[in-house]
Design a protein around this motif. Structure first.
Motif, PDB file in Angstrom:
ATOM      1  N   LYS A   3       0.846  -1.199   0.000  1.00  0.00           N
ATOM      2  CA  LYS A   3       0.000   0.000   0.000  1.00  0.00           C
ATOM      3  C   LYS A   3       0.878   1.245   0.000  1.00  0.00           C
ATOM      4  O   LYS A   3       2.033   1.233   0.394  1.00  0.00           O
ATOM      5  N   GLU A  10       2.134  10.141   8.707  1.00  0.00           N
ATOM      6  CA  GLU A  10       2.945   9.229   9.509  1.00  0.00           C
ATOM      7  C   GLU A  10       4.048   9.976  10.261  1.00  0.00           C
ATOM      8  O   GLU A  10       4.403   9.616  11.378  1.00  0.00           O
ATOM      9  N   GLU A  20       2.910   1.460  17.826  1.00  0.00           N
ATOM     10  CA  GLU A  20       3.180   0.453  16.804  1.00  0.00           C
ATOM     11  C   GLU A  20       2.004  -0.505  16.645  1.00  0.00           C
ATOM     12  O   GLU A  20       1.692  -0.955  15.538  1.00  0.00           O
ATOM     13  N   ASP A  22      -1.075   0.119  16.722  1.00  0.00           N
ATOM     14  CA  ASP A  22      -2.166   0.716  15.960  1.00  0.00           C
ATOM     15  C   ASP A  22      -1.734   1.229  14.589  1.00  0.00           C
ATOM     16  O   ASP A  22      -2.504   1.904  13.906  1.00  0.00           O
ATOM     17  N   ARG A  23      -0.517   0.931  14.200  1.00  0.00           N
ATOM     18  CA  ARG A  23      -0.060   1.390  12.885  1.00  0.00           C
ATOM     19  C   ARG A  23      -0.517   0.419  11.801  1.00  0.00           C
ATOM     20  O   ARG A  23      -0.137  -0.750  11.804  1.00  0.00           O
ATOM     21  N   TYR A  24      -1.349   0.930  10.905  1.00  0.00           N
ATOM     22  CA  TYR A  24      -1.753   0.171   9.723  1.00  0.00           C
ATOM     23  C   TYR A  24      -1.406   0.987   8.473  1.00  0.00           C
ATOM     24  O   TYR A  24      -0.543   0.607   7.703  1.00  0.00           O
ATOM     25  N   LEU A  25      -2.071   2.129   8.317  1.00  0.00           N
ATOM     26  CA  LEU A  25      -1.702   3.021   7.215  1.00  0.00           C
ATOM     27  C   LEU A  25      -0.278   3.550   7.390  1.00  0.00           C
ATOM     28  O   LEU A  25       0.399   3.859   6.415  1.00  0.00           O
ATOM     29  N   SER A  27       2.148   1.871   8.908  1.00  0.00           N
ATOM     30  CA  SER A  27       3.114   0.783   9.111  1.00  0.00           C
ATOM     31  C   SER A  27       4.156   0.791   8.003  1.00  0.00           C
ATOM     32  O   SER A  27       3.883   1.160   6.856  1.00  0.00           O
TER      33      SER A  27
END
Length: 402
Positions: A3, A10, A20, A22-25, A27
């Motif tokens: 992605k 960020e 860390e 909760d990091r998705y977008l 990450s």
């Protein structure tokens, strides 16, 4: 499927509370490959910076014969990430670290062949900065040596990844907007060569000449657009302003600072290149004309004002279709990482090759042909005569086999 990174968010101050977990977008892909950089001058440090930005490889280690260059590279790297690269004591150690996945050679031009031979003995994939060599003899020896190398060798002709040229190739090749192409012209106007360790770039014996050292990028682009082999080159150039009074260790600089080059291709396309290296700012232009229209790309970098690079593409089709002018850019962080973002996308190609994917990157054969055109142009300047490529190659010692 990877992605897109949302780097603006960020890295934003008001997003630092996101842990860390909760990091998705936000990450980041963990680096899969270990990179060893050989030569930590200007380009070596740029490759280290881009590797961190891309995040698909970590800089495992560095080697340079100049301790000051390694010190500067370590300091610059520390400002970008927490990893501290290994410092190798010699070239053999750097090339044969069992943890290394790919070797990047970013040393002065005249050292490339000798370093590549040591690097190839490791059996590892190799990235070799442009130009691949300084003489035709070294370039051919390098090409021949690579034929028996078990891994790939990618040449650092990164201008093909600049935004305006990627769009130009799409218009000319994929969309065929111009119809059959007949003429190609390119130009670069820029300030003089920058300082280097030992000032190696002020001498033809170290660089192969300005048209080899600097302009192999443009001959690579012209070759790609022409999709043919050059058969004849005529060039006029010389020294007008830069380094006329420069000397080091009693040797006077002999590098050219301007040139005009004309190239004939086997498929009938004619091309030209203009270089001027005593201008106050940077600008590049490509003009491609076909049966249906004209394409013009432009790039300008006003480094005195520190204004962002302005790049554009213009397609003029007259009654054949819609004409337009489009501004082009990569995200600011990518453009600022080096060569207006081109090095970043060059690294993507390198990582994709390591992943086993088919990519469009500069091959050794393409690097050789950028050298052939550049070297023939330097020979034309020296002799004042048009140069037949076949005669030029047969006149080399030993003769060049294609």
């Amino acid at each position: 499927m990877s992605k897109a990174r949302l780097r603006f968010f960020e890295n934003s101050v008001n997003q630092r509370h996101i842990t860390e977990a909760d990091r998705y977008l936000y990450s980041q892909e963990k680096p899969r490959y270990n990179l060893v950089v050989i030569g930590t001058g200007t380009m070596g440090q740029e490759h280290m910076r881009v590797a961190v930005l891309l995040g698909r490889a970590r800089v495992l280690g560095i080697f340079d014969t100049q301790p000051e260059s390694m010190d500067a590279a370590i300091d610059a790297h520390a400002a970008l990430c927490n990893d501290t690269p290994r410092r190798y004591a010699d070239l053999e150690s750097a090339c044969n670290d069992p943890d290394a996945d790919v070797l990047m050679i970013c040393t002065p031009n005249f050292t490339h062949l000798a370093i590549l031979k040591v690097a190839m003995a490791s059996g590892k994939p190799i990235f070799l900065e442009k130009p691949m060599a300084t003489t035709m003899a070294d370039a051919v020896a390098l090409r021949d040596a690579v034929e028996s190398h078990s891994a790939f060798v990618q040449i650092g002709l990164q201008y093909r990844y600049k935004a305006q040229y990627r769009e130009a190739f799409h218009e000319a090749r994929s969309r065929c907007s111009l119809g059959r192409i007949h003429t190609i012209s390119m130009s670069e106007y820029r300030p003089p060569f920058l300082d280097k360790v030992g000032q190696w770039n002020k001498y033809n014996s170290n660089t192969g000449g300005t048209l080899v050292e600097k302009c192999c990028h443009y001959f690579d682009l012209i070759n790609l657009m022409a999709e043919s082999r050059a058969i004849r080159v005529y060039a006029s150039g010389g020294r007008a302003v830069n380094f006329l009074d420069f000397e080091k260790h009693g040797a006077h600089s002999d590098i050219d600072d301007h040139a005009f080059v004309c190239i004939d291709y086997a498929n009938g396309i004619r091309a030209s290149f203009t270089l001027n290296m005593f201008c106050p700012d940077f600008s590049e232009e490509m003009i491609v004309v076909g049966e249906k229209g004209r394409l013009l790309t432009n790039e300008r970098f006003d480094f005195h004002a520190q204004a962002p690079t302005q790049a554009s593409i213009q397609v003029e089709l007259g009654e054949n279709g819609a004409s337009r002018r489009t501004g082009l850019s990569y995200p600011a962080l990518i453009e600022q990482s080096g060569h207006h973002g081109a090095t970043y996308f060059e690294h993507i190609a390198l990582m994709d090759q390591l992943d086993g994917k088919a990519v469009e990157c500069a091959t050794v054969e393409q690097g050789l042909w950028s050298m052939i055109v550049a070297s023939a142009a330097q020979h034309s300047i020296a002799t004042g005569q048009a140069v037949s490529i076949d005669d030029f190659l047969q006149g080399q010692q030993p003769p060049v086999r294609l």
